[in-house]
Enzyme design. Structure first.
Site, PDB file in Angstrom:
ATOM      1  N   LYS A   1      57.615  17.207  15.082  1.00 55.71           N
ATOM      2  CA  LYS A   1      58.813  16.439  15.385  1.00 55.71           C
ATOM      3  C   LYS A   1      58.912  16.216  16.894  1.00 55.71           C
ATOM      4  O   LYS A   1      58.392  16.973  17.696  1.00 55.71           O
ATOM      5  CB  LYS A   1      60.065  17.169  14.883  1.00 55.71           C
ATOM      6  CG  LYS A   1      60.052  17.476  13.383  1.00 55.71           C
ATOM      7  CD  LYS A   1      60.151  16.208  12.542  1.00 55.71           C
ATOM      8  CE  LYS A   1      60.280  16.533  11.053  1.00 55.71           C
ATOM      9  NZ  LYS A   1      59.048  17.020  10.443  1.00 55.71           N
ATOM     10  N   ASP A   2      59.641  15.184  17.249  1.00 57.00           N
ATOM     11  CA  ASP A   2      59.760  14.729  18.624  1.00 57.00           C
ATOM     12  C   ASP A   2      60.461  15.755  19.516  1.00 57.00           C
ATOM     13  O   ASP A   2      61.340  16.481  19.072  1.00 57.00           O
ATOM     14  CB  ASP A   2      60.563  13.420  18.614  1.00 57.00           C
ATOM     15  CG  ASP A   2      60.205  12.496  19.751  1.00 57.00           C
ATOM     16  OD1 ASP A   2      59.708  12.987  20.778  1.00 57.00           O
ATOM     17  OD2 ASP A   2      60.433  11.286  19.614  1.00 57.00           O
ATOM     18  N   ARG A   3      60.079  15.780  20.789  1.00 51.49           N
ATOM     19  CA  ARG A   3      60.771  16.618  21.763  1.00 51.49           C
ATOM     20  C   ARG A   3      62.114  16.011  22.155  1.00 51.49           C
ATOM     21  O   ARG A   3      63.133  16.686  22.146  1.00 51.49           O
ATOM     22  CB  ARG A   3      59.908  16.808  23.014  1.00 51.49           C
ATOM     23  CG  ARG A   3      60.636  17.566  24.120  1.00 51.49           C
ATOM     24  CD  ARG A   3      59.832  17.649  25.406  1.00 51.49           C
ATOM     25  NE  ARG A   3      58.685  18.526  25.278  1.00 51.49           N
ATOM     26  CZ  ARG A   3      57.425  18.120  25.306  1.00 51.49           C
ATOM     27  NH1 ARG A   3      57.139  16.826  25.415  1.00 51.49           N
ATOM     28  NH2 ARG A   3      56.437  18.981  25.203  1.00 51.49           N
TER      29      ARG A   3
END
EC number: 5.4.99.27
Length: 352
Positions: free
Chosen positions: A80-82
């Site tokens: 998942k995205d930061r």
């Protein structure tokens, strides 16, 4: 390389305005959908984690340190995205051990929302979907035109491009992949090798999809296509009868494109001709993937947008809520609507 070169043309025409995405973490929210009931016992501790400003690997490292275990014992379904507010599952293997005190892992950027025991670890790709809530801020555009396009997208889907985040800043990952491919070499580090091989496969897929968007065939079955259901990795050939299957019209069944590996395209007719022509044009990348032992897989060309809803909480904010299968990119939906004003990064995608 720019976005058009890495992806391809939009399906529904030019962008209808401009907006910012990821001005704050709350503007890009992701909830992992996992249909696995926990057994309540077993050597694996499963954790439902909310994080912001952390990517998945960073969160896993923090959990491992707090639990006093090696990183390899911490598992997750997908990356998942930061630059986002995300909620996803992790599991920690703890054979013969009590639940550890994980308070040291928690702060304003990571919170454990719930936990439970299970007999098995969390496998990559085990989640059923990802739910998204996106807020496009600083919106400049005609709301009536945006509403009409969103209604079209809800009915027809969008091209299932790999997003620009797959290719790194200005396509840097693709440049690295070309360098290794040209030298007929592979990176020694497993993570780097996986990243660059995925980049090369994604680029070849995007080139095929771009050609089919350009000729209008990306959401139509043609004889020789290989068809797949939205949530299935298996596929079957399209003959004349399959091309009129009513499940195509309701976005359950789709034509597919190549995730390149050993052997020629398993498609037939014009589909095979296109895919093999692009592979031949990128023969250095193709041969590199084959030498690396990659197997030929398929990915749907058309992405249905599940449970798509939208509203305008403020005159200059468009909020979108929708569900995507694993491995699909929310940013390719945004791309069909507006051009993005640079604010935050779309760091690491949901790739599993």
């Amino acid at each position: 390389m720019n976005e058009l070169e890495l992806l391809g043309p939009r399906a529904y025409g030019d962008a209808l305005g401009r907006a910012a995405l990821k001005a704050t973490a709350e503007d890009f929210q992701v909830d992992e959908v996992l249909d696995i009931p926990l057994s309540g016992d077993g050597e694996h501790l499963w954790l439902w984690v909310e994080k912001r400003g952390l990517n998945t690997v960073e969160a896993a490292r923090r959990l491992a340190r707090a639990a006093g275990v090696q990183l390899r014992t911490v598992s997750y379904a997908g990356l998942k995205d930061r630059q986002a507010l995300t909620r996803q599952w992790f599991s920690i293997q703890l054979p013969g051990k009590a639940d550890p005190d994980l308070s040291a892992a928690q702060d304003a950027t990571l919170q454990i929302l719930k936990s439970g025991r299970h007999k098995r670890k969390l496998q990559r790709g085990a989640h059923a979907a990802n739910g998204f809530t996106l807020r496009l801020t600083q919106l400049e555009g005609d709301k009536e035109a945006l509403n009409q396009r969103l209604e079209t997208i809800a009915l027809q889907g969008i091209p299932n491009y790999f997003g620009v985040q797959r290719f790194g800043y200005q396509g840097g990952n693709l440049g690295e992949a070309r360098d290794y491919a040209g030298r007929k070499a592979l990176p020694e580090q497993r993570a780097v090798r996986s990243r660059l091989l995925s980049t090369a496969r994604s680029y070849l897929f995007n080139r095929v999809l771009a050609a089919r968007v350009a000729d209008g065939s990306w959401q139509k079955a043609q004889v020789g296509d290989l068809l797949a259901f939205t949530d299935s990795r298996s596929f079957f050939p399209a003959d004349v009868d399959e091309c009129s299957d009513p499940r195509l019209a309701i976005l359950d069944l789709h034509p597919t494109g190549p995730q390149w590996g050993e052997g020629p395209s398993p498609a037939g007719g014009a589909t095979a001709a296109l895919e093999n022509a692009i592979a031949n044009d990128e023969s250095v990348l193709r041969d590199w993937l084959v030498r690396a032992g990659m197997e030929h897989e398929r990915r749907i060309l058309r992405l249905p947008i599940g449970r798509l809803t939208w509203h305008y909480p403020e005159p200059d904010i468009l909020q979108l809520e929708f569900v995507l299968p694993p491995g699909c990119f929310a940013t390719v939906l945004v791309r069909e609507l507006v051009d993005l004003v640079p604010v935050g990064q779309t760091d690491s995608p949901c790739v599993f």
